[in-house]
Design a protein around this motif. Structure first.
Motif, PDB file in Angstrom:
ATOM      1  N   TYR A 223       7.296   9.802   4.387  1.00 33.02           N
ATOM      2  CA  TYR A 223       6.388   8.881   4.508  1.00 33.02           C
ATOM      3  C   TYR A 223       7.088   7.666   4.833  1.00 33.02           C
ATOM      4  CZ  TYR A 223       2.900   5.848   1.590  1.00 33.02           C
ATOM      5  OH  TYR A 223       1.676   5.399   1.534  1.00 33.02           O
ATOM      6  N   GLY A 318      -3.527   8.937   0.020  1.00 35.99           N
ATOM      7  CA  GLY A 318      -3.684  10.126   0.776  1.00 35.99           C
ATOM      8  C   GLY A 318      -2.752  11.052   0.358  1.00 35.99           C
ATOM      9  N   ILE A 319      -2.274  12.104   0.685  1.00 38.05           N
ATOM     10  CA  ILE A 319      -0.890  12.932   0.942  1.00 38.05           C
ATOM     11  C   ILE A 319      -0.562  13.502   1.793  1.00 38.05           C
ATOM     12  CG2 ILE A 319      -2.726  14.858   0.327  1.00 38.05           C
ATOM     13  CD1 ILE A 319      -0.869  16.167  -2.201  1.00 38.05           C
TER      14      ILE A 319
HETATM   15  O1  3SK Z   1       4.627  12.242  -0.313  1.00 35.09           O
HETATM   16  C1  3SK Z   1       3.393  12.782   0.388  1.00 35.09           C
HETATM   17  O2  3SK Z   1       2.378  12.825  -0.370  1.00 35.09           O
HETATM   18  C2  3SK Z   1       4.151  12.048   1.580  1.00 35.09           C
HETATM   19  C3  3SK Z   1       2.638  11.531   2.474  1.00 35.09           C
HETATM   20  C4  3SK Z   1       4.008  11.134   3.858  1.00 35.09           C
HETATM   21  C5  3SK Z   1       5.137  12.182   4.219  1.00 35.09           C
HETATM   22  C6  3SK Z   1       4.932  12.213   3.264  1.00 35.09           C
HETATM   23  C7  3SK Z   1       5.461  12.612   1.983  1.00 35.09           C
HETATM   24  C8  3SK Z   1       5.739  13.561   1.517  1.00 35.09           C
END
Ligand code: 3SK
Length: 518
Positions: A223, A318-319
């Motif tokens: 992230y 977001g995820i």
């Molecule tokens: O945990 C998240 O939602 C996430 C978002 C962007 C990049 C990596 C992760 C683990």
């Protein structure tokens, strides 16, 4: 013939240094600033220095560094010569670094001095490691390792021809930890960052050259790596680093003094920041920010509303995942549905399936699978995990979701967090969100506990804002509150007050640590 050359360092570093961004500030870190030209020169020197110690294409370079110009130099300097940087968490124990170094067979370790001091006694256990490059503080006298700044400075030439790589070549790895087993090396290709940049940073955040990004999540997280490095560099924007732990106080101070336009946080930090404001007289000035982003775990709708009330700012929830590299489901600036994870980010596809692989209709909870260009090409040396994780070009996210009739995705827990209570799926997240709408609840985690007959019931661990209010009477009040605000069968049969919840370094609540497997 050879496939077309593509190297991520050319895209994110050289392109800026060869454009009108050349003299623009790329990095702000405490009192230090670096232009794109300065970053370009350091990256090239680092690449030349790696050549000098015989590092070759595909050799791994482990990086345990705080958010800093040195991180950027080591990361892109390695990529430019086809070597493979592996940023890892800076808060781990020595045995974790032993695992990262031996599992990856890294030949080179770039490490900040304070971290190296903790690991040094175990040096004999690092089986493949040849060179330790320590980012030393100004007054350090250490001589038994390579000094990062001398290493880069002595490389002399600021010209570096990139080694031939293609879009599909491995660019970098990140380690991803599951609820069980060792962390897995997640392999990303040269084009992965560009794909995540286009899909999310450009299309959803509309990031531009004039933006200034500030990520409270560190660069070694997938992230943070996007938020704080290849998103701003993709746009020729400026990134702001905070080397220290992102406490609400330090984060507010950084925002007020360094004036970012995009802020990236995680739900627990937003919660702590909201709480900080309610405990202090002064409302911090967040007027430089145009949009806030949250990921890591679902953002309680209550936080979205409170943030808007306090600062008149949207938080885009977001995820993403380390395996997907960045966010694949997101709310939009002009379309925030509080509590939902939004809709699919263009460039990715999603489907929700049942145990037999059948695609589910709206409103039914199932396993979320995604596909898209930034997704990992696989785990390093982990056949079984690879078998389980991928189905052709589709990847299991490990998350349970349902999609409503309007196409919004609603998080319903990890595949292994969902509870079947009385034969009906119950989402622990839904119970948590309900409890969080109360003024007296600071944080909560709901997990499955078991009756003597092995049937599962929801149990809520609750951190109160005011710990002195804990009483049996309040426990009953909380149960009743959920009963009255959700389908009655969803209420937590047990409530336990705790001082804090177990969390990962990113602030994710570790529900598996609370599970009662009796
Ligand atoms: O945990 C998240 O939602 C996430 C978002 C962007 C990049 C990596 C992760 C683990």
């Amino acid at each position: 013939g050879l496939k077309k050359q593509y190297n991520a360092a050319l895209r994110f570093i050289d392109e800026n240094a060869n454009s009108s961004n050349k003299h623009k500030t790329a990095v702000v870190c405490d009192d230090q600033t670096l232009t794109y030209q300065e970053v370009f020169e350091k990256v090239n020197q680092f690449g030349n220095a790696l050549f000098n110690i015989n590092v070759e294409s595909e050799n791994r370079v482990l990086i345990a560094a705080h958010d800093s110009p040195e991180f950027v130099t080591a990361f892109f300097g390695s990529i430019k010569i086809g070597a493979v940087p592996i940023p890892v968490n800076t808060m781990m124990q020595p045995h974790d670094y032993e695992y990262f170094l031996n599992n990856s067979r890294a030949k080179v370790f770039v490490v900040h001095e304070d971290i190296w001091e903790r690991i040094e006694p175990y040096r004999d256990r690092f089986l493949f490691l040849k060179h330790v490059i320590v980012i030393q503080s100004g007054n350090s006298t250490r001589t038994d390792v390579i000094n990062f700044h001398e290493f880069v400075g002595n490389a002399a030439s600021t010209d570096l021809k990139p080694v031939y790589t293609t879009a599909e070549d491995v660019a970098f790895w990140l380690y991803s930890s599951g609820s069980t087993g060792n962390p897995k090396g997640v392999i990303h290709r040269q084009r992965s960052m560009e794909a995540a940049y286009e899909n999310y940073a450009s299309n959803i955040l509309n990031i531009k050259n004039e933006d200034r990004t500030f990520s409270a999540s560190k660069l070694f997280f997938a992230y943070g790596l996007g938020n704080g490095l290849y998103f701003p560099f993709g746009a020729g924007a400026t990134t702001i680093f905070l080397q220290e732990r992102p406490t609400p106080e330090r984060v507010f101070e950084t925002i007020e003094t360094k004036k970012p336009t995009i802020f990236f946080g995680v739900p627990t930090l937003y919660g702590a920041m909201i709480n900080y404001v309610s405990e202090h007289d002064r409302l911090p000035d967040l007027s430089s920010i145009r949009v806030c982003v949250s990921a890591g775990e679902p953002l309680p709708a209550e936080y979205v509303k409170k943030w808007k009330e306090l600062f008149n700012l949207n938080i885009l929830d977001g995820i993403g995942s380390t395996e997907a590299l960045h966010i694949y489901l997101s709310n939009r600036e002009d379309n925030v549905k509080p509590g939902s994870t939004g809709t699919i980010v263009s460039g990715y596809d999603a489907k929700i399936v049942d145990e037999t692989g059948r695609k589910l209709p709206p409103n039914e909870i199932g396993d979320l699978l995604i596909k898209g260009e930034s997704i990992t090409s696989g785990y390093w040396l982990n056949l079984m995990e690879n078998y389980n994780k991928f189905q052709g070009e589709w990847m299991f996210t490990g998350d349970k979701y349902y999609q409503d009739e309007e196409g919004y995705f609603w998080y319903s827990g990890r595949s292994d967090d969902m509870l079947k209570v009385g034969g009906i799926w119950v989402s622990p997240i839904e119970i948590e969100s309900t409890l969080l709408t109360r003024e007296d609840v600071l944080e909560t985690a709901v997990v499955g506990a078991k009756y003597e007959n092995n049937l599962v019931y929801p149990k809520a661990y609750v951190v109160l804002k005011n710990k002195d209010e804990a009483s049996d009477e309040l426990k009953e009040t909380l149960k009743l509150y959920v009963k009255q605000n959700l389908a009655p069968y969803k209420y937590p049969r047990e409530v336990e007050f705790v001082d804090e919840l177990p969390k990962t370094a990113t602030g994710k609540i570790q529900r598996y640590k609370l599970k009662v497997d009796n």
